[in-house]
Design an enzyme around this catalytic site. Structure first.
Site, mmCIF file in Angstrom:
data_model
loop_
_atom_site.group_PDB
_atom_site.id
_atom_site.type_symbol
_atom_site.label_atom_id
_atom_site.label_comp_id
_atom_site.label_asym_id
_atom_site.label_seq_id
_atom_site.Cartn_x
_atom_site.Cartn_y
_atom_site.Cartn_z
ATOM 1 C CE LYS A 1 -4.295 0.232 2.333
ATOM 2 N NZ LYS A 1 -4.987 0.113 3.634
HETATM 3 C C1 E4P Z 1 -8.300 0.340 4.120
HETATM 4 O O1 E4P Z 1 -7.638 0.021 3.155
HETATM 5 C C2 E4P Z 1 -8.376 1.714 4.626
HETATM 6 O O2 E4P Z 1 -7.136 2.105 5.135
HETATM 7 C C3 E4P Z 1 -9.479 1.842 5.654
HETATM 8 O O3 E4P Z 1 -10.649 1.286 5.108
HETATM 9 C C4 E4P Z 1 -9.727 3.256 6.152
HETATM 10 O O4 E4P Z 1 -10.897 3.280 6.923
HETATM 11 P P1 E4P Z 1 -11.320 4.528 7.847
HETATM 12 O O5 E4P Z 1 -11.627 5.686 6.982
HETATM 13 O O6 E4P Z 1 -12.520 4.049 8.594
HETATM 14 O O7 E4P Z 1 -10.141 4.807 8.750
#
Ligand code: E4P
Length: 285
Positions: free
Chosen positions: A111
């Site tokens: 990521k």
């Molecule tokens: C996943 O890949 C993301 O980092 C995550 O869904 C972010 O979620 P949030 O906006 O609830 O922190």
């Protein structure tokens, strides 16, 4: 429960906890992948030890242990591992981290933030065959830049994570962005797959499937709700209607520019990057 026959969207768990992986597998009987991020890993480590304070290397080792544990439970799935980055982190630093993290498990997607440095890192890493998940997506221009920066990678190697919940939080309909990107990518038969993230409720879950997402990542509690609904799947016309949210119109972005030419700046990307860095740094002694 086998996967519902009408469901082609892949289902990921959004969690930094291997315990959640196990309980989700028990709940669903299948799991196509898991996404982690620095905040989720910090939460999982704090759940085990509220006063945790580690040296930098110990923290990386703890992250490695977590994703190895997850990977063993879903060897045929994808596990997203996020590089550390803040506004000053340069592409070379992300590339070094990405190469290292990619050796941790055989089924990683690295990521990277959708910033200039993150796109440059994606361009280099996908050229080396590393799979990536471009995170903190809030605009169609960012999605176009991801397509351009990773052009030549094969389908399955590049995910793109629009954060629907964080758009909703500031009064914009996040599901609209899924529709806009899905239409844009379909037109050009893009190699990039949409992974809907920041999912806050079962409506997000159903609406993003109807809007054409390839993958959706959800916290365990949403998957619990889905199971309680007896694994309903939406009609193609299912819509997410919220009078309190403004719609996101088509930005008419073409996919033919070079990635450096798109205006990828977004306040939520900058704020999200800072929050991930803060949550990570708070674990360091
Ligand atoms: C996943 O890949 C993301 O980092 C995550 O869904 C972010 O979620 P949030 O906006 O609830 O922190």
């Amino acid at each position: 429960m086998p996967r519902p026959t009408t469901l082609t969207t892949r289902i990921f768990l959004d969690s930094g906890s291997p315990d959640d992986t196990r309980s989700t597998l028990d709940l669903l009987g299948f799991l196509d992948g898991q996404t982690t991020n620095p905040s989720l890993v910090a939460k999982a480590l704090r759940a085990d030890n509220p006063d945790i304070a580690l040296k930098q290397q110990e923290l990386m080792d703890a992250y490695k242990g977590i994703v190895q544990n997850i990977s063993q439970m879903i060897p045929h799935g994808s596990v997203s591992i996020e590089v550390y980055g803040d506004k000053d982190t340069v592409a070379e630093t992300m590339i070094t981290q990405g190469r290292e993290m990619n050796t941790w498990i055989p089924n990683a997607h690295i990521k990277l933030p959708t910033t200039k440095a993150g796109l440059e890192a994606a361009n280099v890493l996908t050229g080396e065959g590393v799979r990536v998940n471009m995170t903190l997506i809030f605009s169609q221009a960012q999605a176009a830049a991801v397509h351009a920066a990773t052009f030549g990678a094969k389908k399955g190697d590049v995910f793109l994570s629009p954060f629907v919940g964080r758009l909703d939080d500031r009064g914009e309909n996040g599901i609209d962005l899924i529709s806009r990107i899905s239409d844009m990518y379909k037109k050009e038969e893009s190699h990039v797959e949409i992974l809907t993230a920041s999912v806050r409720n079962i409506d997000h879950f159903l609406a993003s499937i109807a809007a054409g997402t390839d993958i959706i990542t959800c916290p365990k509690k949403i998957l619990d709700e889905w199971a309680a609904s007896n694994f309903i799947t939406p009609e193609a016309t299912y819509s997410y209607t919220r009078d309190d949210l403004s719609s996101i119109p088509d930005a008419s972005v073409s996919l033919t520019q070079s990635w450096q030419e798109y205006n990828i700046q977004h306040d939520l990307t900058d704020a999200g990057l800072q929050k991930f860095a803060d949550d990570w740094n708070a674990l360091i002694a």
